[in-house]
Motif scaffolding. Sequence first.
Motif, PDB file in Angstrom:
ATOM      1  N   GLY A 192      44.347  47.123  39.808  1.00 23.76           N
ATOM      2  CA  GLY A 192      43.122  46.466  40.380  1.00 23.76           C
ATOM      3  C   GLY A 192      43.081  46.103  41.631  1.00 23.76           C
ATOM      4  O   GLY A 192      42.161  46.190  42.611  1.00 23.76           O
ATOM      5  N   LEU A 196      41.058  47.503  45.025  1.00 27.71           N
ATOM      6  CA  LEU A 196      40.225  46.353  45.879  1.00 27.71           C
ATOM      7  C   LEU A 196      40.728  46.550  47.288  1.00 27.71           C
ATOM      8  O   LEU A 196      39.960  46.485  48.231  1.00 27.71           O
ATOM      9  N   PHE A 428      35.905  42.697  37.715  1.00 26.36           N
ATOM     10  CA  PHE A 428      37.047  42.783  37.695  1.00 26.36           C
ATOM     11  C   PHE A 428      37.640  42.689  36.203  1.00 26.36           C
ATOM     12  O   PHE A 428      38.726  43.287  35.829  1.00 26.36           O
TER      13      PHE A 428
END
Length: 466
Positions: A192, A196, A428
Motif C-alpha cells: 500500500g 501511495l 488505507f
Amino acid sequence: MSYLSIEFGLCFILFFLVYWSVCWSTRLQNVLLLAASYAILASFSLDFLYILLGYTALVYLLGLLSERFPGRSFVSGLMLLLVLGCFYLFKYQDFFTSTVQSAFAQLGLEVSLPLLEVLLPVGLSFYTFHSVSYLVSINRGELKPGSPFDLALYLAFFPSLIAGPVNRATDMLPQIRPTQARQVLEPQRALGLIALAVVKLFFLSSWLANEWVDPVFESSVSFSAEQILRSVYGYSFLIYFNFSGYTDLVTGIALLLGFRLPLNFNFPYTARNLKEFWGRWHISLSTFIRDYVYIPLGGNRRGVWRGNLNMLLAMLISGLWHGASVNFIIWGALHGVGLALYKLFSHWLPERPTWLGADLLARLLTFHYVAFAWIFFRCASLGDAIEMLGGLGGMSRAGLVSNGLSLLGCLLFVAIYPQIVALTRRLFDATVRLPWLLYPVPLGLFICVVIFASPSGVPGFIYASF
C-alpha cells in the motif's frame, strides 16, 4: 538507477525472490543486501563506491577508538574532523573558497585559493549522518562496535542510502543482526505504501512540477503575480508529495525485506505552528539536528535567550546541510527565527487560543510562513528569489479572476487537510484489511492506471541532491 524505473522494479522482484529463498540464513541475506547496495551505488559511479568503502574503513577504526577511549575529547575531535572534512571536500569547498576570495576582493586583495574539482557522492549526507549516530552511540556507551561487515551494511543499506530517512545505529544494527529469522513485515501495508508513493511521485508531484512550478521558478518575470503565488503554493505541495512519496516507497521496500525505517512524515501541513511543523516534517532529520546539534550546543539549559540562539544556530546548520548556498542559509535562518519567536510568544502567552477558527487561522499562518521560506529553498540564486518576491507585489483583479479558482483550491486544501488526512487513513486501513490473495491484482491495476495517467518520464527525488 532510479528507484522508480522499470529496470529497478524488475531487479527488485528478482532480488526479492533470491533474498527470501535463503531466509534460513540471515548472514546470506545480509551478503545479498550489501552486494545490492554497492551495486546500486556503483551504477551511479564507481568513484562513489570507492569513497563509501574508504569512509566505512575510517568509521570502523574510529569506532574501535571510541570504545577504547570513551568520552575523550580527542576522539570527538577526530570524528568532527572526519565528518566536516568530508562535507567540506565534497560539498562545500567551492562555496567557502569563492566566499573567502570575494571577501578578500572587496578589501582590494586578489587571492587565488586551491580548488579541487570533485563530484558530490550520492548519499554522502545520509551515510555521514548514520556514521555520526554510530560513533556517538559508541562514545556514550550505548552501543558496542559492530563488525566491519555490519557497519558496511548499516552505512550502505540501499532503501535509505540515496535520500534517507536518517537511521539511528541503536535501531538499525539490531535489525542487521536479529536474534530470530527475518520475515516480511506487514506485506499489505508495504505494498500500500508503494502504491501511495506511485500516486504521489508519478502523478501529483510530476503534474505540479510540469504545470505550476518549474516554468515559473525558471523565469518568474514571464508570469503574473497570481501565477507566481500559485507556483509557491504548488511547490509547497510538490516537495511534500515528492519527499514523503520517496519515504513511503523506501519504507515499503524495507518492510518487504524485513526492516523497519523510522517515521519521517506525519502530515506536516496540519501543523499549527513551526515547532509542530518540524515535529511532522522530515522527522528523522529534525530529531537528528535536535539530538546531535541543538542539545550539544546547550539546548535550553541556559535560559530562553541562549536556547533561542542555539535553536537559530541549529537551523542555520540544517539549512547549510541542504546545500552550499546563501539561499539555504536564509531558509534555515527563517525557520530558526520563526521557531525562536514562537518559543518567546508561547513563553509569554502559554494558553492556546480556543475561539472558533483559531486552529484554522494558525494552520493557514504556519503554512504561508513555510511556503514563503520554500521560495529561497527552491530558487537557484538569491537574485531569483528576490525577483519572485518582487513579482508577488503586482496582483490585479483580472489576475485574481483568471487564477482565483486554483488559488482558492490551494487554500481550501490546506483548510480541510485534517479531514483529508482522516479520510486517507480510513481508506488505507480498509485496503489493508482486504484478503491477501485479492490484494495484489487491484493494486497492480491501480498502479498501472496512475502511471499511464501521469506525465511522461520518471520523476526524480528532490532530496537525492542533498
